[in-house]
Design an enzyme around this catalytic site. Structure first.
Site, PDB file in Angstrom:
ATOM      1  N   TYR A 134      -1.096   2.717   2.907  1.00 51.88           N
ATOM      2  CA  TYR A 134      -2.509   3.027   3.693  1.00 51.88           C
ATOM      3  C   TYR A 134      -2.908   4.262   3.023  1.00 51.88           C
ATOM      4  O   TYR A 134      -2.222   5.039   2.195  1.00 51.88           O
ATOM      5  CB  TYR A 134      -2.475   3.015   5.164  1.00 51.88           C
ATOM      6  CG  TYR A 134      -2.216   1.743   5.706  1.00 51.88           C
ATOM      7  CD1 TYR A 134      -3.312   0.583   5.578  1.00 51.88           C
ATOM      8  CD2 TYR A 134      -1.154   1.358   6.538  1.00 51.88           C
ATOM      9  CE1 TYR A 134      -3.280  -0.553   6.254  1.00 51.88           C
ATOM     10  CE2 TYR A 134      -0.779   0.259   7.098  1.00 51.88           C
ATOM     11  CZ  TYR A 134      -1.899  -0.738   6.733  1.00 51.88           C
ATOM     12  OH  TYR A 134      -1.834  -2.000   7.444  1.00 51.88           O
ATOM     13  N   ARG A 182       4.311   8.863  10.976  1.00 50.04           N
ATOM     14  CA  ARG A 182       4.996   7.627  10.198  1.00 50.04           C
ATOM     15  C   ARG A 182       5.220   7.759   8.683  1.00 50.04           C
ATOM     16  O   ARG A 182       4.092   7.796   8.039  1.00 50.04           O
ATOM     17  CB  ARG A 182       4.115   6.187  10.763  1.00 50.04           C
ATOM     18  CG  ARG A 182       5.157   5.135  10.304  1.00 50.04           C
ATOM     19  CD  ARG A 182       4.428   3.901  11.025  1.00 50.04           C
ATOM     20  NE  ARG A 182       4.851   2.680  10.620  1.00 50.04           N
ATOM     21  CZ  ARG A 182       6.094   2.098  10.902  1.00 50.04           C
ATOM     22  NH1 ARG A 182       6.628   2.665  12.030  1.00 50.04           N
ATOM     23  NH2 ARG A 182       6.344   0.923  10.590  1.00 50.04           N
ATOM     24  N   GLU A 221       1.304  -4.275  -0.684  1.00 49.27           N
ATOM     25  CA  GLU A 221       1.197  -5.025  -1.810  1.00 49.27           C
ATOM     26  C   GLU A 221       2.711  -5.360  -2.706  1.00 49.27           C
ATOM     27  O   GLU A 221       2.618  -5.843  -3.754  1.00 49.27           O
ATOM     28  CB  GLU A 221       0.335  -4.434  -2.799  1.00 49.27           C
ATOM     29  CG  GLU A 221       0.699  -2.796  -3.185  1.00 49.27           C
ATOM     30  CD  GLU A 221      -0.577  -2.108  -3.475  1.00 49.27           C
ATOM     31  OE1 GLU A 221      -0.848  -1.857  -4.862  1.00 49.27           O
ATOM     32  OE2 GLU A 221      -1.233  -1.662  -2.890  1.00 49.27           O
ATOM     33  N   ALA A 222       3.662  -4.634  -2.088  1.00 49.77           N
ATOM     34  CA  ALA A 222       4.917  -4.627  -2.520  1.00 49.77           C
ATOM     35  C   ALA A 222       5.347  -5.933  -2.727  1.00 49.77           C
ATOM     36  O   ALA A 222       4.998  -6.885  -1.670  1.00 49.77           O
ATOM     37  CB  ALA A 222       5.921  -4.155  -1.983  1.00 49.77           C
TER      38      ALA A 222
END
Length: 226
Positions: A134, A182, A221-222
């Site tokens: 993000y 995070r 997107e990995a």
């Protein structure tokens, strides 16, 4: 029941079961940060009341709860998406606009405003979403940050955005309000952070005022399943 009442019932059950700390799903700090046009956002005082339904229910059940502040960046599924650079994600049809220097500072202020409203709504803290590809991750990773200003280039410059976000939230809320950062501890994409860079960001986030580091793994997107 509306969404907030359903959320209150769901989280209250978790608190009754013994969960010490609950973190909500993501709420955007501004419209551009929404995951979709109708996704959740906390930016205005009139939105606070609905959140109290949730925080009151969790507190009555003996638990604590944090609001997650999530700016989706180039993962936003709408044409107003923004990012560190004008690079389209392979999993979105929308190319983001690169934030201007003023836009970056405005976004940092929006995080702080969202956190202030979360405190008013009765949350015990906030989680700043800095993983999974993000916006914050998009500033950190060379893969998505091609800026040549003070927000891009060296690791120190790329890390400036998340660190300034943590600092702005801490300054707005004082030392007693819980801040969870995070953090992506493994990007699983080409052009992600090295381990040493990952450790540097975690240390700087703690120095800027984060109490807890919550680890996330892999960008959306990995190609590596997580």
């Amino acid at each position: 029941p509306n969404g907030f009442e359903k959320m209150a019932a769901f989280f209250a059950e978790r608190a009754k079961g013994g969960a010490g700390l609950i973190v909500t799903g993501g709420f955007a700090p501004n419209f551009a940060g929404r995951g979709a046009p109708k996704a959740s956002q906390l930016s205005f005082p009139w939105q606070v009341g609905k959140h109290r339904i949730v925080t009151d229910a969790v507190h009555a059940a003996g638990g604590k709860i944090c609001l997650q502040i999530l700016h989706t960046g180039r993962y936003a599924y709408h044409p107003l998406a923004v990012s560190a650079s004008k690079l389209k994600s392979p999993i979105s049809p929308f190319a983001p606009r690169a934030l201007t220097g003023w836009g970056v500072r405005k976004t940092i202020a929006d995080y702080a405003r969202c956190a202030r409203l979360a405190r008013e709504a009765g949350y015990d803290g906030v989680e700043i979403m800095g993983s999974e590809g993000y916006l914050i991750t998009q500033f950190l990773a060379p893969r998505t940050n091609q800026r040549t200003d003070r927000w891009g280039g060296s690791l120190e410059n790329r890390a400036r955005f998340p660190i300034e976000v943590v600092r702005a939230v801490r300054d707005a809320l004082g030392p007693d309000f819980l801040i969870v950062y995070r953090h992506s501890i493994l990007d699983l994409v080409e052009g992600g952070l090295t381990w040493d860079e990952t450790v540097y960001v975690a240390r700087e986030a703690a120095r800027a005022g984060a109490h807890l580091i919550s680890s996330g793994i892999g960008w959306h997107e990995a190609k590596v399943p997580t």
